[in-house]
Write an enzyme that holds these catalytic residues in place. Structure first.
Site, short mmCIF file in Angstrom:
data_model
loop_
_atom_site.label_atom_id
_atom_site.label_comp_id
_atom_site.label_asym_id
_atom_site.label_seq_id
_atom_site.Cartn_x
_atom_site.Cartn_y
_atom_site.Cartn_z
N LYS A 28 0.78 -1.24 0.00
CA LYS A 28 0.00 0.00 0.00
C LYS A 28 0.81 1.29 0.00
O LYS A 28 0.36 2.33 -0.47
CB LYS A 28 -0.95 0.00 1.20
CG LYS A 28 -2.01 -1.05 1.08
CD LYS A 28 -3.40 -0.53 1.03
CE LYS A 28 -3.91 -0.12 -0.27
NZ LYS A 28 -5.34 0.11 -0.34
N ASP A 64 -8.16 -0.11 6.97
CA ASP A 64 -8.15 -1.36 7.72
C ASP A 64 -6.80 -1.57 8.37
O ASP A 64 -6.63 -2.44 9.20
CB ASP A 64 -8.39 -2.52 6.76
CG ASP A 64 -7.20 -2.73 5.86
OD1 ASP A 64 -6.34 -3.57 6.19
OD2 ASP A 64 -7.08 -2.03 4.84
C1 LIG Z 1 -3.31 -6.41 1.43
C2 LIG Z 1 -4.29 -5.73 0.57
N1 LIG Z 1 -4.55 -6.26 -0.62
C3 LIG Z 1 -5.43 -5.66 -1.46
C4 LIG Z 1 -6.09 -4.51 -1.10
C5 LIG Z 1 -7.13 -3.96 -2.04
O1 LIG Z 1 -6.89 -2.68 -2.50
P1 LIG Z 1 -8.09 -1.78 -3.00
O2 LIG Z 1 -8.87 -1.37 -1.80
O3 LIG Z 1 -7.44 -0.67 -3.71
O4 LIG Z 1 -8.93 -2.63 -3.88
C6 LIG Z 1 -5.84 -3.93 0.13
C7 LIG Z 1 -6.50 -2.68 0.54
O5 LIG Z 1 -6.34 -2.18 1.62
C8 LIG Z 1 -4.91 -4.56 1.00
O6 LIG Z 1 -4.64 -4.06 2.21
#
Ligand SMILES: Cc1ncc(COP(=O)(O)O)c(C=O)c1O
Length: 402
Positions: free
Chosen positions: A77, A124
């Site tokens: 992120k 989160d």
């Molecule tokens: C580990 C992880 N993978 C995927 C995502 C998905 O990203 P998005 O919310 O941009 O779809 C998040 C989002 O917080 C994440 O923390």
């Protein structure tokens, strides 16, 4: 509620005939990567091949990009948050982002002109940690709001970067609204990883930041003589990450882009449901969004990203939590001879779905729809490591599945 649902996308469009993706061109991705490179912590994350798993599943090749190594933060992120903050600060300084570096932003002259800024977000955990880290690195402040049920370890990790952080009693989307209101009341800058009408610059920059990992993946594959992946599975919360990656690959590869499937938890499958509605518009999912996949527990699609996923993805999957748990175990205890990968709930769901499609009779229809066969080169991105260590152990060691 417990079945795996698949929807193919008959409305898929050729590159250039659908959603706007010029902001995810190679030039933009390279500008973002150059900015990331100016941080001493930058290094491309490893791309690991799992040849024995591929053999077992009767598919050509499987590669997993392991984002747990990203900037020492255990998740991808930071690519979005740090680039969006960099671009925001560049604008405040009236300078072009291609000339902005970590060093420039930390120079006494830039610091004096910028003053101390407070960045805020709802998260989160992974995105909040990224915002807190980037603000701290650049000498600014961060205030982070987390949805109810957030992991205390994630809270502690955010606070460790000097941010003020709290777990609220709101769901993710309401926490976003709180962060937005607090920013307006206090003159803070909201760095949210999703777009809505009237809030599009920062999420656009975040998506450009994510393109870095797609650019790296392509270069890493090409260094091994592989021109492109033929199949790609992208997990989605609000869809910013999936849109950033798919948008870049569509811009770069056109009709040769990989067959791309968007994967979501069935408790928060807003992209799947938007595709299912068939009216071209984004649709929301409400309620507690209580899935093991905390990073994907988002009920409202990013409006910019949604258009990319609507026009260029080949299919959408909505799946129960046990798929993510299986994926974590498959990567942690791989087929003999393959390297293990520590992948968290949101990171591993694509590995879980790939195994389901290829190894179980119920996956046969999806396998055919995606034309997933011995010729395929599959790219998965493990977007996080064990960001919730307790949950990770409960799943991988003790067999928890939901
Ligand atoms: C580990 C992880 N993978 C995927 C995502 C998905 O990203 P998005 O919310 O941009 O779809 C998040 C989002 O917080 C994440 O923390």
């Amino acid at each position: 509620m417990d079945e795996i649902k698949f929807l193919s996308n008959p409305r898929r469009k050729p590159a250039g005939k659908g959603a706007e993706i010029s902001f995810l061109s190679r030039r933009e991705a390279e500008t973002a990567r150059a900015y990331h490179k100016s941080f001493s912590q930058y290094a491309p994350t490893p791309l690991t091949e799992l040849p024995n798993l591929a053999r077992k599943l009767n598919v050509g090749r499987i590669f997993v990009k392991d984002e747990s190594h990203r900037f020492g933060l255990n998740a991808f992120k930071v690519l979005g948050a740090s680039y969006a903050i960099g671009r925001y600060l560049a604008e405040r300084l009236g300078e072009d982002i291609s000339k902005i570096s970590f060093e420039r932003l930390c120079s006494p002259e830039a610091r004096e002109r910028l003053g101390q800024i407070t960045f805020t977000t709802a998260t989160d955990g992974n995105h909040g940690r990224a915002v807190a880290w980037a603000a701290q690195q650049l000498g600014h402040k961060a205030v982070i709001y987390m949805p109810k049920g957030s992991d205390p370890t994630r809270l502690a990790n955010i606070r460790a970067h000097g941010a003020e952080a709290t777990i609220t009693d709101l769901n993710y989307d309401d926490a976003v609204r709180l962060s937005y209101r607090m920013a307006q009341e206090n003159g803070w800058i909201i760095v949210q990883d999703t777009a809505w009408e009237g809030y599009e610059d920062i999420p656009t920059w975040i998506m450009q930041g994510y393109a870095t990992l797609a650019l790296e993946s392509l270069e890493q594959l090409r260094a091994q003589g592989i021109d492109r992946p033929t199949h790609l599975f992208l997990q989605a919360g609000v869809g910013s990450y999936a849109g950033g990656v798919l948008g870049f690959l569509t811009s770069e590869l056109g009709e040769d882009r990989p067959v791309t499937t968007i994967v979501e938890p069935n408790k928060a499958d807003c992209i799947f449901r938007s595709a299912q509605a068939g009216d071209g518009k984004p649709h929301k999912v409400g309620g507690d969004l209580d899935t093991l996949m905390a990073g994907l527990a988002c009920g409202e699609p990013n409006t910019i990203s949604w258009r990319i996923l609507r026009d260029y993805a080949h299919g959408y999957i909505s799946c129960p939590d046990w798929v993510a748990a299986n994926g974590m175990r498959i990567l942690a205890a791989p087929v003999r001879g393959d390297a293990p990968i520590v992948s968290g709930e949101s990171g591993a769901v694509t590995a879980g779905i790939l195994e389901f499609i290829l190894a179980h009779p119920e996956g046969e229809a999806i396998r055919k729809a995606l034309d997933l066969n011995e010729e395929a080169t599959v790219l998965l991105i493990s977007t996080e490591g064990d960001t919730s260590p307790k949950t990770y152990r409960e799943i991988v060691w003790y067999g928890r599945s939901s």
